[in-house]
Each structure stands twice: as C-alpha cells, then as structure tokens.
Design an enzyme around this catalytic site. Structure first.
Site, mmCIF file in Angstrom:
data_model
loop_
_atom_site.group_PDB
_atom_site.id
_atom_site.type_symbol
_atom_site.label_atom_id
_atom_site.label_comp_id
_atom_site.label_asym_id
_atom_site.label_seq_id
_atom_site.Cartn_x
_atom_site.Cartn_y
_atom_site.Cartn_z
ATOM 1 N N TYR A 53 -19.066 -22.698 -37.309
ATOM 2 C CA TYR A 53 -19.144 -22.813 -35.855
ATOM 3 C C TYR A 53 -18.497 -24.128 -35.450
ATOM 4 O O TYR A 53 -17.448 -24.480 -35.972
ATOM 5 C CB TYR A 53 -20.600 -22.651 -35.392
ATOM 6 C CG TYR A 53 -20.703 -22.287 -33.935
ATOM 7 C CD1 TYR A 53 -20.026 -21.177 -33.424
ATOM 8 C CD2 TYR A 53 -21.473 -23.049 -33.067
ATOM 9 C CE1 TYR A 53 -20.102 -20.842 -32.086
ATOM 10 C CE2 TYR A 53 -21.572 -22.716 -31.727
ATOM 11 C CZ TYR A 53 -20.874 -21.616 -31.238
ATOM 12 O OH TYR A 53 -20.961 -21.305 -29.906
ATOM 13 N N LYS A 108 -22.494 7.563 -37.451
ATOM 14 C CA LYS A 108 -21.039 7.544 -37.618
ATOM 15 C C LYS A 108 -20.597 6.201 -38.169
ATOM 16 O O LYS A 108 -19.731 6.123 -39.053
ATOM 17 C CB LYS A 108 -20.372 7.797 -36.265
ATOM 18 C CG LYS A 108 -18.930 8.229 -36.374
ATOM 19 C CD LYS A 108 -18.841 9.687 -36.768
ATOM 20 C CE LYS A 108 -17.446 10.219 -36.700
ATOM 21 N NZ LYS A 108 -17.401 11.678 -36.838
ATOM 22 N N GLU A 150 -16.027 9.632 -29.657
ATOM 23 C CA GLU A 150 -17.003 10.504 -30.308
ATOM 24 C C GLU A 150 -17.857 11.223 -29.271
ATOM 25 O O GLU A 150 -18.354 10.608 -28.321
ATOM 26 C CB GLU A 150 -17.915 9.654 -31.204
ATOM 27 C CG GLU A 150 -18.815 10.448 -32.107
ATOM 28 C CD GLU A 150 -18.058 11.042 -33.281
ATOM 29 O OE1 GLU A 150 -18.591 11.994 -33.875
ATOM 30 O OE2 GLU A 150 -16.965 10.559 -33.621
ATOM 31 N N ASP A 151 -17.983 12.530 -29.441
ATOM 32 C CA ASP A 151 -18.936 13.316 -28.667
ATOM 33 C C ASP A 151 -18.756 13.146 -27.160
ATOM 34 O O ASP A 151 -19.727 12.969 -26.412
ATOM 35 C CB ASP A 151 -20.368 12.971 -29.089
ATOM 36 C CG ASP A 151 -20.669 13.422 -30.503
ATOM 37 O OD1 ASP A 151 -19.870 14.188 -31.067
ATOM 38 O OD2 ASP A 151 -21.703 13.001 -31.064
#
Length: 404
Positions: A53, A108, A150-151
C-alpha cells in the site's frame, strides 16, 4: 397454505435439520457464500505494508498513469472476469431478480477458477434496462480483462452483447449462447465422426429459439452443418411467418434451407440431429420419425425434452445436459478455457474462429476413446482446459486480435 421458507442463515440448526426440517446439503454448502477474496502477497510487517500500500503503491499508480498498458502487468486486470447478470433468465428459474441470482453467479465464478484458473467476480445488477446495463458494464470495465454475460433474457441479451463488444476492447461473451454452442459443436463433430459422416451431410432441428437456440444454429452453420431448422413455441422459424422478432427474422434468412413450415414434429421427420434447449417434451413418434442413426441432444434440465431411454430406441448417439447420464453437454467444458486463452494473449474480443478452435480442441480430447457414450469429455478431465486454452490463444493470434 403456503410452504414455509426457511432462512438458511438464521441458525445452524437449519442445515443440520430437526424433526421439522431435514438436513439440506445445498443450504449447508452455500452458507456464507461460496467464494472469498484472498491476497497473493503477504502483509507481515511494516515493510510489507509500505510496499503493498502506501507509499510503494504510488509508484505503480504513477507508472500506469504514464503508460496505461502497464495495468496488465501490475494489477490483476488481465486475470479477472466480471460475471454480469440482471437475474432475468436464471437457470430454469426464470426472472428471479439480482439477489436471488447471486448463488448462481458465485457458482459460475468458482467454476472459472476451478476449471480455468481464472478469477471472476459476480456482479448482479439492479436493472433490466438494456441501456442501463450497457452503461454500467462500460463504466466497470477498467477493472476487468473480460466480461461474461450470464442469465440475461432474450432478446435483450443479443443487443447487450453486441453493443458491449463494440464499446469495449476486452472480450465480451454471453455464455448461455456461445458456451452452449461450442460444446454442442464439439459433441456433434465427434458423433458425426463416429458414424462416418461429415457435418455437411447432416440436417438438424433445434427446439428453442432463445439465446442458446439462436447461437447454436448460427454457430453450427458457420462450422459447416448442412441445414438446420429452429422451432419456437409457434412452430418452425420460417420466412413465411409474420410474427417473428428481428432476431428470429434474421435467423429465418440463414436457416431452414429445406423450406419447412409447421410444427417441430414436422421438422423432425427424416432429420439427422435433434438439439433441445427449450424444455417441454417431444413425442416419441416424432423421435421415431428421424433418420436412421440419428443424434438426440436433449439438453433441458432437469427433464430432457426426450428421455434417454426413449432416445436410445432410435438414436445412435444420445446426449443430455445432466451429469448422471453419459455425454453431458456442459458449458463448463468451454468457458473457462476460452477466457483463459483470451486473457493469456490479451485478446480484444472472442471471434468465431476462436470459438471453433475451442470446439475442435474439446472434440480432440476424446481421441481414440470415441464411442457412442463418449463423444464429449468430462468436465473433470484435466486435459480439457489446457487444450481449449492453447487452441483459443493460437486462434486469437492467427486472427489478429491478440495483443501479446
């Protein structure tokens, strides 16, 4: 009286069950979600913190600002895919909304990682507006190396994919369309090979003119299939129908060379291939009317359009979408390797040639083991993802869309 819906997070006893509620392994597995973020570098002390960081990160940010291509080398961008949905066409559940779609999107994402080594982030959007979805994904795109849609219900999914690919310089892939098409072509190639035929000799019939059906039809024709007719709820998609959407009208122009009209059953008479992506049930006499040595790919889940016991009476090769029968047409055979190959070469898009290369590589994995009950490999075959990845990467370079 409505059935009681049990909150799977309310208490651990929900998973283990009681006299009222039996143990449910699905809820037990999903408790807390199926994925998490894990660091790839250690933060053990002040020196590690200052490198990971501030102040160390500032050097990397400045370098990327001066040379944006460095983002691929110094962030995870080229290794991560956004899995985007609006929850309108989730599995066989339909329009269940973004929150209810999340278990599927998480699933998925872990398939991407398990089978392709690709990190993926589920993103469920609280809008079904086409323009809003496109605008949102475009704004999110700097964080990702690819987008897996997706879908998302048809016909909006076609426009969303097309416009996103036009707007972005990273791969955009609607798996419900193209993943299904790639695995179907691989299985069909091997079925034809097994029976001594070529794709060009085959006439196919597809039940379902949604996302998968349209994509499969176009892809099989691109790969050399002799002819294919597509049927929706009203019958064969043909030029003489006046009720077609723009997508189906375009489909009618390139399919059904035989000029068939009428019902699905009419199209099946003498057909060599049946591909089901619609649900419903095909009457046994229609299956019996197919050509000798036909192929039946009945892929609806959990209930195939043609039960395998019936299909085997008439077909030489039978495939389903289920894992408890041989020859499972499973998208997980395709999308992890396709994205892995595309990301490996920083492809700007996924071309037809890359998809055909993926299908050919997948078919070749079967090799000398080819048999009626083995025209497509198992998702757990460790040769699958490397073969598809390598083929897709090579095709991307050959087609000029690779950037490394």
């Amino acid at each position: 009286m409505a059935a009681e819906i049990v909150n799977p997070r309310s208490d651990s006893s929900t998973d283990q069950g009681s006299s009222e509620e039996p143990f449910d392994p699905a809820f037990a597995l999903h408790r807390g979600g199926k994925m998490a973020v894990q660091a790839t570098v250690p933060i053990r002390d002040r020196d590690d913190l200052s490198l990971a960081y501030t102040p160390g990160v500032a050097k990397v940010c400045t370098a990327i600002a001066e040379n944006p291509d460095l983002v691929h080398d110094y962030t995870w961008k080229s290794q991560v895919v956004a899995v985007v949905t609006d929850g309108t066409a989730v599995l066989g559940l339909g329009d269940i909304g973004p929150e209810a779609s999340l278990p599927v999107m998480e699933g998925k994402a872990i398939l991407f990682k398990q089978f392709g080594g690709v990190d993926a982030v589920p993103i469920a959007l609280a809008t079904t507006d086409t323009d809003e979805i496109i605008e949102t994904v475009v704004r999110l795109a700097p964080s990702f190396g690819g987008v897996n849609l997706e879908d998302i219900s048809a016909p909006r999914c076609f426009e969303i994919e097309r416009r996103l690919q036009e707007a972005l310089d990273i791969p955009v892939f609607h798996d419900d369309q193209h993943g299904t098409a790639v695995v179907t072509l691989a299985a069909l190639r091997n079925a034809a090979k097994l029976t001594g035929r070529t794709l060009g000799e085959l006439r196919g019939v597809i039940s379902g003119a949604g996302a998968a059906g349209v994509a499969i039809a176009k892809f099989l024709l691109e790969a050399g299939l002799g002819d294919v007719a597509v049927a929706d709820r009203k019958g064969i998609v043909s030029r003489d129908r006046q009720d077609l959407t723009d997508v189906k009208r375009e489909l009618a122009e390139i399919t059904n060379k035989a000029g068939l009209s009428g019902s699905l059953e009419t199209a099946l008479a003498g057909a060599d291939v049946f591909i089901g992506v619609s649900g419903g049930t095909v009457p046994e006499p229609a299956v019996a009317s197919m050509a000798p040595g036909a192929f039946v790919f009945a892929m609806a889940n959990p209930n195939p359009e043609v039960h395998p016991d019936i299909a085997h009476k008439y077909a030489s090769v039978v495939a389903t979408g289920r894992s408890d029968y041989p020859n499972q047409i499973n998208n997980v055979l395709a999308f992890p390797g396709i994205f892995a190959g595309a990301l490996q070469v920083r492809a700007s898009r996924i071309t037809e040639g890359m998809k055909i290369a993926a299908a050919n590589a997948l078919a070749d994995v079967v090799g000398d083991q080819l048999a009626a009950d083995y025209v497509i490999p198992s998702p757990f075959d460790e040769r699958v993802a490397p073969a598809v990845t390598a083929a897709v990467a090579a095709a991307a370079r050959a087609e000029g869309v690779a950037r490394r």
